[in-house]
Design a protein around this motif. Structure first.
Motif, PDB file in Angstrom:
ATOM      1  N   LEU A  66      -3.152   0.016   2.303  1.00 58.86           N
ATOM      2  CA  LEU A  66      -2.224   1.096   2.678  1.00 58.86           C
ATOM      3  C   LEU A  66      -0.786   0.651   2.434  1.00 58.86           C
ATOM      4  N   LEU A  67      -0.486  -0.604   2.800  1.00 56.25           N
ATOM      5  CA  LEU A  67       0.881  -1.103   2.615  1.00 56.25           C
ATOM      6  C   LEU A  67       1.239  -1.181   1.137  1.00 56.25           C
ATOM      7  N   GLY A  68       0.274  -1.609   0.313  1.00 60.46           N
ATOM      8  CA  GLY A  68       0.549  -1.749  -1.112  1.00 60.46           C
ATOM      9  C   GLY A  68       0.754  -0.420  -1.811  1.00 60.46           C
ATOM     10  N   ALA A  69       0.244   0.651  -1.194  1.00 61.14           N
ATOM     11  CA  ALA A  69       0.313   1.967  -1.832  1.00 61.14           C
ATOM     12  C   ALA A  69       1.657   2.651  -1.615  1.00 61.14           C
ATOM     13  N   VAL A  70       2.440   2.166  -0.645  1.00 59.14           N
ATOM     14  CA  VAL A  70       3.697   2.838  -0.328  1.00 59.14           C
ATOM     15  C   VAL A  70       4.790   2.330  -1.254  1.00 59.14           C
ATOM     16  N   PRO A  71       5.465   3.219  -1.990  1.00 59.05           N
ATOM     17  CA  PRO A  71       6.556   2.730  -2.844  1.00 59.05           C
ATOM     18  C   PRO A  71       7.695   2.177  -1.996  1.00 59.05           C
ATOM     19  N   SER A  72       8.339   1.136  -2.487  1.00 63.44           N
ATOM     20  CA  SER A  72       9.421   0.506  -1.724  1.00 63.44           C
ATOM     21  C   SER A  72      10.763   0.809  -2.362  1.00 63.44           C
ATOM     22  N   LEU A  73      11.771   0.969  -1.518  1.00 63.10           N
ATOM     23  CA  LEU A  73      13.129   1.198  -2.015  1.00 63.10           C
ATOM     24  C   LEU A  73      13.667  -0.032  -2.707  1.00 63.10           C
ATOM     25  N   ASP A  74      13.129  -1.199  -2.361  1.00 65.23           N
ATOM     26  CA  ASP A  74      13.702  -2.427  -2.879  1.00 65.23           C
ATOM     27  C   ASP A  74      12.912  -3.009  -4.048  1.00 65.23           C
ATOM     28  N   ALA A  75      11.798  -2.355  -4.399  1.00 64.73           N
ATOM     29  CA  ALA A  75      11.029  -2.844  -5.545  1.00 64.73           C
ATOM     30  C   ALA A  75      11.657  -2.290  -6.815  1.00 64.73           C
ATOM     31  N   PRO A  76      11.577  -3.036  -7.912  1.00 66.66           N
ATOM     32  CA  PRO A  76      12.150  -2.525  -9.164  1.00 66.66           C
ATOM     33  C   PRO A  76      11.342  -1.336  -9.669  1.00 66.66           C
ATOM     34  N   ARG A  77      11.964  -0.569 -10.555  1.00 66.28           N
ATOM     35  CA  ARG A  77      11.290   0.562 -11.151  1.00 66.28           C
ATOM     36  C   ARG A  77      10.060   0.089 -11.893  1.00 66.28           C
ATOM     37  N   GLY A  78       9.012   0.881 -11.816  1.00 70.77           N
ATOM     38  CA  GLY A  78       7.819   0.564 -12.588  1.00 70.77           C
ATOM     39  C   GLY A  78       6.911  -0.429 -11.900  1.00 70.77           C
ATOM     40  N   ALA A  79       7.282  -0.917 -10.717  1.00 68.95           N
ATOM     41  CA  ALA A  79       6.377  -1.803  -9.996  1.00 68.95           C
ATOM     42  C   ALA A  79       5.105  -1.024  -9.711  1.00 68.95           C
ATOM     43  N   ALA A  80       3.975  -1.525 -10.195  1.00 69.62           N
ATOM     44  CA  ALA A  80       2.728  -0.786 -10.010  1.00 69.62           C
ATOM     45  C   ALA A  80       2.399  -0.741  -8.525  1.00 69.62           C
ATOM     46  N   LEU A  81       1.997   0.433  -8.069  1.00 70.43           N
ATOM     47  CA  LEU A  81       1.594   0.574  -6.680  1.00 70.43           C
ATOM     48  C   LEU A  81       0.116   0.238  -6.605  1.00 70.43           C
ATOM     49  N   ARG A  82      -0.256  -0.485  -5.556  1.00 76.79           N
ATOM     50  CA  ARG A  82      -1.664  -0.832  -5.406  1.00 76.79           C
ATOM     51  C   ARG A  82      -2.386   0.356  -4.830  1.00 76.79           C
ATOM     52  N   ASP A  83      -3.166   1.022  -5.647  1.00 77.46           N
ATOM     53  CA  ASP A  83      -3.876   2.131  -5.033  1.00 77.46           C
ATOM     54  C   ASP A  83      -5.213   1.603  -4.532  1.00 77.46           C
ATOM     55  N   ILE A  84      -5.707   2.208  -3.478  1.00 77.27           N
ATOM     56  CA  ILE A  84      -7.022   1.824  -2.984  1.00 77.27           C
ATOM     57  C   ILE A  84      -8.008   2.650  -3.784  1.00 77.27           C
ATOM     58  N   PRO A  85      -8.894   2.023  -4.557  1.00 74.09           N
ATOM     59  CA  PRO A  85      -9.772   2.829  -5.407  1.00 74.09           C
ATOM     60  C   PRO A  85     -10.673   3.729  -4.564  1.00 74.09           C
ATOM     61  N   GLY A  86     -11.074   4.835  -5.156  1.00 71.44           N
ATOM     62  CA  GLY A  86     -11.996   5.735  -4.465  1.00 71.44           C
ATOM     63  C   GLY A  86     -11.322   6.519  -3.355  1.00 71.44           C
ATOM     64  N   THR A  87     -12.128   7.176  -2.553  1.00 74.60           N
ATOM     65  CA  THR A  87     -11.602   7.964  -1.436  1.00 74.60           C
ATOM     66  C   THR A  87     -12.415   7.662  -0.183  1.00 74.60           C
ATOM     67  N   VAL A  88     -11.899   8.143   0.949  1.00 80.30           N
ATOM     68  CA  VAL A  88     -12.636   7.993   2.192  1.00 80.30           C
ATOM     69  C   VAL A  88     -13.926   8.800   2.051  1.00 80.30           C
ATOM     70  N   PRO A  89     -15.085   8.178   2.245  1.00 76.12           N
ATOM     71  CA  PRO A  89     -16.321   8.946   2.116  1.00 76.12           C
ATOM     72  C   PRO A  89     -16.447   9.975   3.235  1.00 76.12           C
ATOM     73  N   ALA A  90     -17.247  11.004   2.999  1.00 74.44           N
ATOM     74  CA  ALA A  90     -17.480  12.002   4.043  1.00 74.44           C
ATOM     75  C   ALA A  90     -18.281  11.362   5.168  1.00 74.44           C
ATOM     76  N   PRO A  91     -18.113  11.870   6.391  1.00 73.12           N
ATOM     77  CA  PRO A  91     -18.778  11.250   7.548  1.00 73.12           C
ATOM     78  C   PRO A  91     -20.288  11.155   7.418  1.00 73.12           C
ATOM     79  N   ASP A  92     -20.900  12.053   6.638  1.00 69.81           N
ATOM     80  CA  ASP A  92     -22.364  11.952   6.529  1.00 69.81           C
ATOM     81  C   ASP A  92     -22.769  10.941   5.461  1.00 69.81           C
ATOM     82  N   ALA A  93     -21.782  10.322   4.822  1.00 71.24           N
ATOM     83  CA  ALA A  93     -22.111   9.368   3.765  1.00 71.24           C
ATOM     84  C   ALA A  93     -21.435   8.023   4.001  1.00 71.24           C
ATOM     85  N   TRP A  94     -21.200   7.695   5.279  1.00 75.14           N
ATOM     86  CA  TRP A  94     -20.544   6.423   5.509  1.00 75.14           C
ATOM     87  C   TRP A  94     -21.480   5.290   5.205  1.00 75.14           C
TER      88      TRP A  94
END
Lengths: 342, 271
Positions: A256-284
């Protein structure tokens, strides 16, 4: 005000919420525990679909359907809220815990003047005294022209003004706890900061505790004392905000922290996205629910639910956050019962 | 050496004239130029005129005064064929992605429509082309048969990008493309925007109230307030040495994790 009171105002222990439909059971909230002292500010953080809002609604027994089965323990102000009935439950909803939601235009009645809506929250006052009290509450929320806002219909107010009107309604009965569920997601940054500052200010003035629910870690970083990070219906990491955000132990918190863009990071700093999505509750997934999205997952993560690890006043539910366990010695799911809080 | 400007805007005004009420001047004299493949971020709070400016730039709202030149020509004075080519060259992505897609078309139909209207693919190529577009924005081909309501907000936003890319634009305007999305989805969309810019040489105008988002994507930034640019320049300069008090105010309002934690250490946070 940072009171270190002996009795917590709110104590949620092993909260679980299950829905049964067509013979199948889903559990969107599986294991949530946290405490909140009077006047304290805490936050529940996580992506959409992690069970944050459902947890918040369960505090006053407001889950969306009658089919919801709530288990675990919620103690508010000394009372077991899951056992409250009738007038006591009404009292909890009226003056114990108040809510402010994400979309104020959807929370306000579009065909009723703002002052009339606030007056509905003031049943303890004489009818004649209510309009003035409503204006007074609106003035407390920093609206520049409270008399005009009181006369207005919701559509005549901006998003920030509507959210202030919602706050006025929430404050009407002097609640002990304000639950703010994504209160500023629909607002722009400057208004967002003003509304959050206002919540802080009112919490101090009214001696009110605040539970902020958000997916934005930046909002939590500067103003919240304790944070609980939720994933797939569980609190996966919790502790003092500054410690958790400065040195996260759970890979999901790091993600979550890596996904938030920072004001102090240089332009183009890749954001760490968390792959995939939160699964639905019936598929945890079995084992650790985050394992399929985790970049550090080990084989055991997929099969064994990690136990909760506690250290330095912080808790973390991850195999990697603790000393490597000898193979085969790991406890099986479901997670072991927790220590009962004092 | 400066690249030739793709878009030049001089003293642009947008005025709305609601019947029976005084006119509202949403954009009051904006000037800037954008080189091919460059990226400009426009920041400012709700109501500052950002979206009116964007709508004027793509021709959804006529400018009431000023000049607008795309590749040296005024888009409002093009003949029918040139106008069609212009509409292809400039594309826009909106904040409310599910609302900007036709609810009665599947994703595949929506993408195919863009290709058909601009005669960019023969009928027998449509299936391959639409699947390739989805792959480009990181969606599986199984999404082709889905309706927008069956997709998440992040997926709809990717479809919007794919629909823009279908017609191979040279300028992409994105109006608050990530404001309605969860942080991890937001990160993925921003990574996608940067990749599209780098790989396709697309010029991008990104409109946002979140300065950190603009910082992440854009090399130039303009700060808009009450219909005018109060400050514009290279992103590093504006962000690191803001000149206008309003820019400083906006920067201070950004809930940046590192800055907020530092603020807490300073003892300004009590609880």
């Amino acid at each position: 005000m940072c009171p270190d009171m002996p009795h917590p105002l709110l104590q949620v222990d092993q909260l679980a919420i299950a829905f049964r439909q067509d013979g199948a059971e889903t559990r969107p909230v599986r294991s949530v525990s946290f405490t909140l002292r009077a006047g304290e500010r805490a936050a529940l953080v996580g992506e959409s679909g992690c069970g944050k809002s459902l947890t918040a609604l369960a505090l006053t027994r407001l889950p969306p359907t009658d089919r919801a089965r709530v288990s675990g323990r919620i103690r508010f102000d000394g009372a077991d809220t899951l056992a409250l009935r009738g007038a006591a439950l009404q009292g909890l909803r009226r003056s114990g815990i108040a809510y402010v939601f994400q979309d104020p235009s959807a929370s306000l009645n579009p065909v009723m003047r703002v002052s009339d809506q606030i007056a509905e929250c003031l049943p303890h006052l004489r009818r004649a005294a209510r309009p003035a009290a409503a204006r007074e509450l609106l003035a407390r929320t920093g609206l520049p022209d409270p008399a005009r806002a009181a006369r207005a219909y919701p559509c005549e107010l901006s998003g920030g003004q509507q959210q202030r009107a919602m706050l006025a309604m929430a404050l009407a009965a002097r609640p002990r706890l304000l639950v703010a569920d994504e209160p500023t997601t629909a607002l722009d940054v400057t208004t967002q900061r003003q509304v959050l500052d206002l919540i802080d200010e009112l919490a101090d003035a009214f001696g009110m505790a605040v539970l902020l629910i958000t997916h934005n870690l930046g909002l939590v970083a500067g103003r919240i004392r304790r944070v609980s990070v939720m994933y797939a219906g569980e609190v996966v990491e919790s502790g003092p905000t500054a410690d958790v955000l400065a040195a996260p132990r759970h890979p999901y918190t790091r993600g979550l922290l890596g996904a938030v863009p920072s004001l102090d990071a240089p332009r183009g700093a890749a954001l760490r996205d968390i792959p995939g999505t939160v699964p639905a509750p019936d598929a945890w997934p079995a084992g650790c629910a985050f394992a399929p999205r985790c970049d550090a997952a080990q084989p055991r993560c997929a099969t064994l639910a990690p136990p909760e690890h506690e250290q330095d006043g912080r808790r973390c539910r991850c195999w990697l956050a603790q000393a490597p366990a000898p193979e085969g010695a790991a406890p099986a799911s479901p997670p072991p019962p927790r220590r009962t809080l004092p | 050496m400066t690249a030739p400007a793709l878009l030049t805007v001089e003293d642009l005004h947008v005025t709305y004239r609601p019947p029976g009420r005084p006119p509202v001047e949403a954009v009051r004299g904006v000037s800037f130029s954008l080189a091919a493949g460059a990226s400009l971020g426009i920041v400012g709070e709700s109501g500052c005129g950002k979206s009116s400016l964007a709508r004027a730039l793509v021709g959804l709202q006529p400018a009431s005064a000023g000049t607008l030149r795309f590749e040296g020509r005024d888009p409002a004075r093009l003949g029918p064929d040139a106008a069609r080519a212009h509409r292809r060259a400039v594309q826009m992505v909106f904040q409310d992605a599910p609302g900007s897609l036709n609810p009665r078309l599947t994703v595949g139909q929506a993408l195919a429509e863009a290709l058909r209207v601009h005669r960019l693919a023969a009928p027998d190529q449509l299936a391959d082309r639409t699947a390739a577009l989805l792959a480009r924005v990181g969606l599986p081909a199984s999404v082709l048969d889905a309706y927008p309501r069956e997709l998440s907000g992040g997926q709809c936003q990717r479809v919007s990008f794919a629909r823009c890319l279908a017609v191979q634009p040279r300028l992409l305007l994105a109006d608050e493309p990530v404001s309605a999305l969860d942080v991890s989805v937001q990160a993925r969309i921003l990574n996608l925007v940067r990749a599209l810019q780098a790989e396709l040489g697309l010029a991008i105008i990104l409109i946002s109230h979140d300065l950190a988002v603009v910082r992440n994507v854009c090399d130039r930034v303009a700060v808009m307030r009450e219909g005018v640019f109060v400050e514009q320049g290279l992103a590093e300069e504006v962000f690191d040495r803001p000149q206008h008090p309003y820019t400083r105010e906006l920067l201070a309002a950004v809930p940046d994790v590192a800055r907020e934690l530092a603020r807490r250490k300073d003892g300004k946070v009590t609880c």
